[in-house]
Design a protein around this motif. Structure first.
Motif, short mmCIF file in Angstrom:
data_model
loop_
_atom_site.label_atom_id
_atom_site.label_comp_id
_atom_site.label_asym_id
_atom_site.label_seq_id
_atom_site.Cartn_x
_atom_site.Cartn_y
_atom_site.Cartn_z
N ILE A 192 0.87 -1.18 0.00
CA ILE A 192 0.00 0.00 0.00
C ILE A 192 0.91 1.23 0.00
O ILE A 192 1.58 1.51 0.98
CB ILE A 192 -0.93 0.00 1.23
N THR A 193 0.92 1.95 -1.12
CA THR A 193 1.84 3.09 -1.25
C THR A 193 1.19 4.34 -1.81
O THR A 193 1.88 5.30 -2.11
CB THR A 193 3.05 2.71 -2.14
N TYR A 194 -0.12 4.33 -1.98
CA TYR A 194 -0.82 5.48 -2.54
C TYR A 194 -2.07 5.80 -1.72
O TYR A 194 -2.68 4.91 -1.13
CB TYR A 194 -1.26 5.21 -3.99
N ASP A 220 -4.49 5.42 -11.19
CA ASP A 220 -5.45 6.42 -10.72
C ASP A 220 -4.75 7.78 -10.67
O ASP A 220 -3.76 7.95 -9.96
CB ASP A 220 -5.97 6.02 -9.33
N THR A 221 -5.27 8.75 -11.41
CA THR A 221 -4.64 10.08 -11.45
C THR A 221 -4.91 10.91 -10.19
O THR A 221 -4.28 11.94 -10.00
CB THR A 221 -5.12 10.87 -12.67
N SER A 222 -5.83 10.48 -9.34
CA SER A 222 -6.13 11.25 -8.13
C SER A 222 -5.35 10.74 -6.92
O SER A 222 -5.67 11.10 -5.79
CB SER A 222 -7.63 11.20 -7.82
N THR A 223 -4.33 9.92 -7.14
CA THR A 223 -3.58 9.37 -6.02
C THR A 223 -2.34 10.19 -5.72
O THR A 223 -1.81 10.89 -6.57
CB THR A 223 -3.14 7.91 -6.28
N ILE A 224 -1.90 10.05 -4.49
CA ILE A 224 -0.66 10.67 -4.02
C ILE A 224 0.20 9.54 -3.49
O ILE A 224 -0.25 8.76 -2.64
CB ILE A 224 -0.95 11.68 -2.89
N GLN A 225 1.42 9.44 -3.98
CA GLN A 225 2.30 8.39 -3.48
C GLN A 225 2.81 8.78 -2.11
O GLN A 225 3.25 9.92 -1.89
CB GLN A 225 3.47 8.17 -4.44
N ILE A 226 2.74 7.83 -1.16
CA ILE A 226 3.13 8.10 0.22
C ILE A 226 4.00 6.96 0.74
O ILE A 226 3.94 5.84 0.24
CB ILE A 226 1.90 8.31 1.14
N GLY A 227 4.78 7.26 1.76
CA GLY A 227 5.66 6.28 2.37
C GLY A 227 4.95 5.46 3.44
O GLY A 227 3.81 5.74 3.83
N GLU A 228 5.67 4.47 3.94
CA GLU A 228 5.11 3.57 4.94
C GLU A 228 4.72 4.29 6.23
O GLU A 228 3.69 4.01 6.84
CB GLU A 228 6.11 2.45 5.24
N SER A 229 5.54 5.26 6.65
CA SER A 229 5.23 6.02 7.87
C SER A 229 3.92 6.79 7.72
O SER A 229 3.12 6.87 8.65
CB SER A 229 6.35 7.00 8.20
N THR A 230 3.71 7.36 6.56
CA THR A 230 2.48 8.11 6.30
C THR A 230 1.28 7.18 6.26
O THR A 230 0.22 7.50 6.82
CB THR A 230 2.60 8.91 4.99
N VAL A 231 1.44 6.02 5.63
CA VAL A 231 0.36 5.02 5.62
C VAL A 231 0.00 4.63 7.04
O VAL A 231 -1.18 4.60 7.41
CB VAL A 231 0.78 3.77 4.80
#
Length: 182
Positions: A103-105, A122-133
């Motif tokens: 899970i990275t978005y 999906d163009t509405s996604t933001i890539q995020i790191g594990e800490s943010t998840v």
């Protein structure tokens, strides 16, 4: 407090907590005022708002009595408020394929986390790191009194701020900005 013909009347009050430190730090005061404006926008008179009140008081206490990053506190407040208002994002699995790994978005449009493969489509996604998840998952699922019991490093904090700001503005269909007091 008693109900009059058209309004409520208060005989007397005693404060339980006055959040004194908000008065002596302008940055803390600015964030507290911003949070109060949001609460005023999403609540109405005679509405049962116990959970929102609990969130507001816990947030004001955290701002007043701790040195937590104010942007993180605001992000947590906004995401948890959305959960109370019925906009809880799906955080335990990909909103598209139901995968629980990679899970990275975060998808604004699909209201939740996405795996790497679905997130790239999906163009509405933001890539995020594990800490943010993990921060998003914790904010959505944590007990109210433990809500602010974590910290984020700089990169994760920036991602968390971005996700919560965009998701909040999208769901409430209004852009909220922390305004300068002076």
């Amino acid at each position: 407090m008693f109900k009059g013909a058209q309004t409520y009347h208060i005989n007397s009050v005693e404060p339980i907590e006055v959040f004194y430190n908000l008065r002596i730090d302008l940055d803390k005061l600015k964030y507290a005022v911003h949070i109060n404006k949001i609460v005023q926008d999403v609540t109405h008179e005679n509405q049962n708002c116990y959970r929102i009140l609990q969130l507001l008081l816990n947030t004001l206490y955290t701002i007043s009595e701790t040195d937590k990053n104010l942007d993180m506190v605001l992000g947590v407040f906004k995401l948890r408020l959305l959960c109370i208002l019925g906009f809880t994002p799906q955080v335990m699995e990909c909103t598209n394929c139901k995968e629980k790994e990679n899970i990275t978005y975060f998808s604004i449009k699909d209201n939740g986390l996405k795996c790497e493969m679905c997130g790239k489509q999906d163009t509405s996604t933001i890539q995020i790191g594990e800490s943010t998840v993990n921060a998003i998952k914790y904010t959505v699922t944590a007990p109210p009194k433990k809500l602010y019991s974590f910290n984020l490093k700089d990169d994760a904090l920036e991602e968390f701020k971005l996700v919560t700001k965009l998701y909040f503005n999208e769901k409430l269909e209004k852009e909220y900005k922390v305004e300068e007091l002076f």
